[in-house]
Design a protein around this motif. Structure first.
Motif, PDB file in Angstrom:
ATOM      1  N   VAL A  37     -19.700  70.079  23.446  1.00  0.00           N
ATOM      2  CA  VAL A  37     -20.028  68.707  23.869  1.00  0.00           C
ATOM      3  C   VAL A  37     -19.358  67.649  22.993  1.00  0.00           C
ATOM      4  N   LEU A  38     -19.700  67.602  21.702  1.00  0.00           N
ATOM      5  CA  LEU A  38     -19.202  66.522  20.848  1.00  0.00           C
ATOM      6  C   LEU A  38     -18.006  66.929  19.998  1.00  0.00           C
ATOM      7  N   GLY A  39     -17.689  68.214  19.944  1.00  0.00           N
ATOM      8  CA  GLY A  39     -16.482  68.659  19.263  1.00  0.00           C
ATOM      9  C   GLY A  39     -16.695  69.344  17.941  1.00  0.00           C
ATOM     10  N   TRP A  40     -17.589  68.812  17.121  1.00  0.00           N
ATOM     11  CA  TRP A  40     -17.843  69.404  15.802  1.00  0.00           C
ATOM     12  C   TRP A  40     -19.177  68.887  15.267  1.00  0.00           C
ATOM     13  N   GLY A  41     -19.657  69.530  14.217  1.00  0.00           N
ATOM     14  CA  GLY A  41     -20.912  69.147  13.592  1.00  0.00           C
ATOM     15  C   GLY A  41     -21.310  70.202  12.582  1.00  0.00           C
ATOM     16  N   PRO A  42     -22.457  70.035  11.918  1.00  0.00           N
ATOM     17  CA  PRO A  42     -22.897  71.019  10.921  1.00  0.00           C
ATOM     18  C   PRO A  42     -23.182  72.370  11.561  1.00  0.00           C
ATOM     19  N   GLU A  43     -22.918  73.417  10.806  1.00  0.00           N
ATOM     20  CA  GLU A  43     -23.159  74.761  11.315  1.00  0.00           C
ATOM     21  C   GLU A  43     -24.642  75.106  11.362  1.00  0.00           C
ATOM     22  N   ALA A  60     -12.981  63.065  25.568  1.00  0.00           N
ATOM     23  CA  ALA A  60     -11.958  62.055  25.852  1.00  0.00           C
ATOM     24  C   ALA A  60     -12.286  61.319  27.154  1.00  0.00           C
ATOM     25  N   TYR A  61     -11.891  60.068  27.185  1.00  0.00           N
ATOM     26  CA  TYR A  61     -12.056  59.240  28.385  1.00  0.00           C
ATOM     27  C   TYR A  61     -10.724  58.571  28.697  1.00  0.00           C
ATOM     28  N   ARG A  62     -10.567  58.207  29.955  1.00  0.00           N
ATOM     29  CA  ARG A  62      -9.385  57.453  30.363  1.00  0.00           C
ATOM     30  C   ARG A  62      -9.789  56.456  31.447  1.00  0.00           C
ATOM     31  N   ILE A  63      -8.937  55.490  31.667  1.00  0.00           N
ATOM     32  CA  ILE A  63      -9.150  54.511  32.733  1.00  0.00           C
ATOM     33  C   ILE A  63      -8.275  54.935  33.902  1.00  0.00           C
ATOM     34  N   ASP A  64      -8.885  55.253  35.050  1.00  0.00           N
ATOM     35  CA  ASP A  64      -8.115  55.777  36.187  1.00  0.00           C
ATOM     36  C   ASP A  64      -7.372  54.674  36.925  1.00  0.00           C
ATOM     37  N   GLU A  65      -6.700  55.066  38.002  1.00  0.00           N
ATOM     38  CA  GLU A  65      -5.861  54.121  38.747  1.00  0.00           C
ATOM     39  C   GLU A  65      -6.659  53.024  39.423  1.00  0.00           C
ATOM     40  N   HIS A  66      -7.974  53.218  39.535  1.00  0.00           N
ATOM     41  CA  HIS A  66      -8.842  52.199  40.130  1.00  0.00           C
ATOM     42  C   HIS A  66      -9.510  51.322  39.067  1.00  0.00           C
ATOM     43  N   GLY A  67      -9.120  51.541  37.805  1.00  0.00           N
ATOM     44  CA  GLY A  67      -9.691  50.752  36.725  1.00  0.00           C
ATOM     45  C   GLY A  67     -11.056  51.232  36.274  1.00  0.00           C
ATOM     46  N   LYS A  68     -11.432  52.437  36.672  1.00  0.00           N
ATOM     47  CA  LYS A  68     -12.738  52.983  36.322  1.00  0.00           C
ATOM     48  C   LYS A  68     -12.623  53.902  35.111  1.00  0.00           C
ATOM     49  N   LEU A  69     -13.589  53.817  34.210  1.00  0.00           N
ATOM     50  CA  LEU A  69     -13.621  54.711  33.054  1.00  0.00           C
ATOM     51  C   LEU A  69     -14.151  56.067  33.486  1.00  0.00           C
ATOM     52  N   VAL A  70     -13.398  57.128  33.216  1.00  0.00           N
ATOM     53  CA  VAL A  70     -13.807  58.470  33.626  1.00  0.00           C
ATOM     54  C   VAL A  70     -13.703  59.431  32.452  1.00  0.00           C
ATOM     55  N   PHE A  71     -14.585  60.426  32.455  1.00  0.00           N
ATOM     56  CA  PHE A  71     -14.541  61.484  31.444  1.00  0.00           C
ATOM     57  C   PHE A  71     -13.355  62.382  31.744  1.00  0.00           C
ATOM     58  N   ALA A  72     -12.589  62.737  30.705  1.00  0.00           N
ATOM     59  CA  ALA A  72     -11.350  63.498  30.903  1.00  0.00           C
ATOM     60  C   ALA A  72     -11.321  64.790  30.092  1.00  0.00           C
ATOM     61  N   GLY A  73     -12.491  65.380  29.839  1.00  0.00           N
ATOM     62  CA  GLY A  73     -12.527  66.626  29.080  1.00  0.00           C
ATOM     63  C   GLY A  73     -12.462  66.362  27.588  1.00  0.00           C
ATOM     64  N   GLN A  74     -11.621  67.125  26.869  1.00  0.00           N
ATOM     65  CA  GLN A  74     -11.450  66.870  25.446  1.00  0.00           C
ATOM     66  C   GLN A  74     -10.026  66.409  25.189  1.00  0.00           C
ATOM     67  N   CYS A  75      -9.804  65.835  24.010  1.00  0.00           N
ATOM     68  CA  CYS A  75      -8.512  65.201  23.718  1.00  0.00           C
ATOM     69  C   CYS A  75      -7.334  66.127  23.973  1.00  0.00           C
ATOM     70  N   PHE A  76      -7.430  67.349  23.489  1.00  0.00           N
ATOM     71  CA  PHE A  76      -6.369  68.317  23.706  1.00  0.00           C
ATOM     72  C   PHE A  76      -6.994  69.614  24.203  1.00  0.00           C
ATOM     73  N   ASP A  77      -6.238  70.336  25.026  1.00  0.00           N
ATOM     74  CA  ASP A  77      -6.740  71.591  25.580  1.00  0.00           C
ATOM     75  C   ASP A  77      -5.571  72.547  25.753  1.00  0.00           C
TER      76      ASP A  77
END
Length: 391
Positions: free
Chosen positions: A98-104, A235-252
């Protein structure tokens, strides 16, 4: 008479070098392991070239030269890096969904940071509770103040009783419940994603009253996936309609593997990484949009206002982006956030240390001052129901 080295013996030696390279890359046993990898690759390719003939030999010699060049450049870059650095208990930050990292796991993590001459920058113990958040001594139930955020809010470099959330709890005589779900390296994307996935709902409890998220424009490096540690960040991005969308994680996929491999190279971090941190107009726009959406979700899903203590940056940081501190704060206010200018520039101008020397994280004094500002804002702006419950 010297015994001639047989081909099988040479072959076994080369296999041993390959095994060493694999071990170095998997175990990462010491800080300069990537330099050792390049050096080992140089020896391997040189030995392979000695076994070849013709064009194959020429190719191996070329590859040997490349490996030697990388080893030399890595060694120079390693020497250019400042001495000292941070040491912290193993398991402090591991991969998390979910958030990428944290305490073990729960426990006490000891952190020490030293300067280029070995001088102590800070020494602190971080107490992580069973819910994997940093300890805050406060009421155990009732109306809840929730701190989201990064290392400034988590409290890198200071003791448990000196963090921003703990300072606020103390100002309320520990009679109100205060939780700290911030963690080192997080950004606005973790704030928004945590709400979207209900990641901290069990910790937040049934009666949240206000969310707090301290921010500065350099968070745009995190929402823009430019900071080196954000490879697994949401990661998030702004789509072609100007809407903020969730885009998975920064790199995959392969991109993630390459990014994490490069991240461990002194050559990359010294020469290339600084240029990646430069932010553009689109980076800052995305940063603001993520925060606007987080403020909206806090209101619609949790029915709470969001207080944003804002830290100004030097003017040249935003100079090429078309944004200013004032324009960002105004956007956030229009989204419904309660924005506080928490830069403490007057205190700094007066000679008071608001940042830990040779580090940059807030001092206990800065946390105390900002906590007072937040308390005043809660009493003034959050609403009569919450204020009455504090009396």
């Amino acid at each position: 008479m010297a015994r001639k080295i047989t081909v099988p013996a040479r072959f076994l030696a080369m296999l041993a070098i390959v095994g060493l390279i694999v071990w170095l890359e998997i175990k990462r046993p010491f800080p300069a392991f990537r330099l050792a990898t390049f050096a080992s690759a140089t020896v391997f390719l040189g030995a392979l070239a000695a076994m070849m003939r013709g064009r194959a030999r020429d190719v191996c010699l070329s590859l040997t030269a490349v490996a030697f060049g990388l080893a030399a450049a890595e060694g120079v870059a390693r020497a250019m890096e400042p001495a000292g650095g941070l040491t912290i208990t193993r398991g402090w930050s591991v991969r998390q969904p979910v958030l990428g990292w944290g305490p073990e796991k729960a426990g006490t993590y000891h952190a020490e940071k030293r300067g280029p001459k070995g001088e102590l920058t800070y020494k602190a113990d971080y107490t992580i509770g069973p819910d994997l958040t940093r300890r805050v001594l406060s009421a155990t139930d009732g109306p809840t103040i929730v701190f989201f955020g990064d290392s400034y809010t988590f409290g890198d470099g200071v003791q448990d009783d000196e963090t921003l959330p703990q300072r606020l709890s103390d100002l309320f005589d520990r009679k109100r419940r205060v939780v700290n779900v911030a963690f080192t390296g997080y950004g606005p994307q973790q704030f928004l994603r945590a709400m979207e996935t209900a990641r901290f709902d069990a910790i937040i409890g049934p009666d949240p009253k206000v969310f707090i998220f301290l921010t500065a424009p350099w968070h745009a490096e995190r929402t823009g996936c430019k900071a080196y540690w954000t490879a697994r960040s949401p990661a998030y991005r702004i789509d072609e309609h100007g809407k903020l969308v969730f885009a998975g994680q920064c790199f995959d996929g392969p991109g993630l593997a390459v990014r994490e491999w490069l991240q461990d190279s002194s050559l990359f971090s010294t020469l290339a990484e600084p240029f990646r941190h430069r932010v553009s107009h689109d980076d800052v726009e995305l940063y603001v949009r993520v925060l606007e959406e987080a403020v909206k979700m806090a209101k619609e899903k949790y029915h709470v206002p969001t207080i944003i203590p804002y830290l100004r940056v030097p003017k040249d940081y935003l100079a090429s982006t078309g944004f200013t501190d004032e324009s960002i704060m105004e956007r956030l206010r229009k989204s419904g956030a309660i924005v506080i200018d928490a830069s403490l520039l007057e205190d700094e101008a007066a000679g008071t240390a608001i940042s830990i020397k040779n580090d940059g994280h807030p001092t206990p004094f800065a946390n105390r001052r900002r906590a007072a500002m937040i308390k005043s804002t809660i009493e003034k702006d959050v609403g009569g129901v919450f204020v009455s419950e504090l009396n």
